[in-house]
Enzyme design. Sequence first.
Site, PDB file in Angstrom:
ATOM      1  N   HIS A 151       0.832  -1.211   0.000  1.00 62.33           N
ATOM      2  CA  HIS A 151       0.000   0.000   0.000  1.00 62.33           C
ATOM      3  C   HIS A 151       0.865   1.259   0.000  1.00 62.33           C
ATOM      4  O   HIS A 151       0.478   2.288   0.547  1.00 62.33           O
ATOM      5  CB  HIS A 151      -0.958   0.011   1.197  1.00 62.33           C
ATOM      6  CG  HIS A 151      -1.862  -1.166   1.255  1.00 62.33           C
ATOM      7  ND1 HIS A 151      -2.999  -1.295   0.496  1.00 62.33           N
ATOM      8  CD2 HIS A 151      -1.759  -2.329   1.967  1.00 62.33           C
ATOM      9  CE1 HIS A 151      -3.577  -2.460   0.741  1.00 62.33           C
ATOM     10  NE2 HIS A 151      -2.840  -3.107   1.623  1.00 62.33           N
ATOM     11  N   SER A 274      14.386  19.398 -17.476  1.00 63.78           N
ATOM     12  CA  SER A 274      13.475  20.542 -17.408  1.00 63.78           C
ATOM     13  C   SER A 274      14.196  21.776 -17.917  1.00 63.78           C
ATOM     14  O   SER A 274      15.382  21.984 -17.623  1.00 63.78           O
ATOM     15  CB  SER A 274      13.004  20.759 -15.966  1.00 63.78           C
ATOM     16  OG  SER A 274      12.302  21.980 -15.843  1.00 63.78           O
TER      17      SER A 274
END
Length: 445
Positions: A151, A274
């Site tokens: 999880h 970027s």
Amino acid sequence: MISSRIFGHLWTTPEATALFTDEGRTQGWLDVLAALAEAQADVGLVPRDAADAIHAGAKVSTVDIDSVAEQTRACGHSTLGLIRTLRETLPPDAAQWVYYGATVQDLTDTWTALVFRTVGDIAERDVRRLRDRALALAVAHRDTPMCGRTHGQPGLPITFGFKAAVWAAELDRHLRRLAEGRVRWENVQLGGALGTMEFWGDRALDLLDAFAARLGLGVAPVPWLTARDGIAEFTGLLAAMSATIAKIGNEVYQLQRPEIGELAEGGSAAAVGSITMPHKRNPEISEQLGTLSRVVRAQAALALEGIGCEHERDGRAWKTEWRLVPDACCSFAACAALGAEMLDGLAVDADRMRRNIDAQRGYLLSEPVMRALADRVGKHIAQELVRSAALAGLQSDVDFRTALRNCAGTALLSDAELDRLLTVDSALGACGAFVDRVRAECGAA
């Protein structure tokens, strides 16, 4: 995107694209027409000289693609433009035997089976490469501990070899599915108007076998004009294989986050993450794997719609495949190639994996402690004791050993026993043995 000179490398591969260009598809159709004429000559339906002329003339280099396009638009028929253009290049005594008794779907479905054979070969090659690389990682890191997560949260320690073995085993199962299923979708289509082959009379079944032999394809028990389950099955397998590759990509995507830093894609020094944040190194490959798999899975859902054909021919279902098959095949080919590239260049930081375990201050080892206490007080009581100790320890910001010693119920464990239980090796279970089993299984394959 597939035809883009700028972005095409992200969405397809040259060998996949070559199947679906106008030239590639047209040559594929011409190959089918040539094989049909030769097979018809083999069983005495077409003069051998005519079949030889059709075979010699069935070359995309001698067919005017612009003329094919113009005549296709003019007549509104899927293949008549090609037939007319091809006949213009042939001797008159051969031109009358082109496409003898066949229908559009005989041509296009047989070509689709040939495409599936080629794409199946691509899948077999690249998925095996992925499997072998995953297996190599599993063997190399058989005993490399890392934090297992459930999880999205830290659970127990595992080994990276165990994680990679799960990948290898899943990819190996896909290879087995591919090998087992090819006999179902790599089959010629030859039925004539309604699939009954009535045009060819008592030579029909001999023709069917001769046609398949010429192309190296199989023969289904009955023509599959309206039985599109083979298309759906193969496209579904491409979707499943791409989903596994994307799953592996997502693991890499998540584990190379700087705050985790356990894996990293290889990359070129020229790559720019970027243009506004110069420090960034983006997970370009693993991210693209998820994108490509979504495209393939979407096409698989569309392929399932094709199973709902009507009567003995249904152009709505069948022609949908003209769009979805190229998208699925090209996106899958790119996904498999990029996935293999990612695993080939994958960097594994074993030291960071160990530091991330140590950063949990022993709390990853709650299950071995619970298991030892269960022998004394029962499993459910032990679970409550260890849970209470862990919650209190986390709240007071102490390590797990201190938290356990602050809990009266854990006094049943000696210091020596607790020291043994709070080692990583105590919680690795059968990780190494499972790697060995996967290695043996894949080796047998």
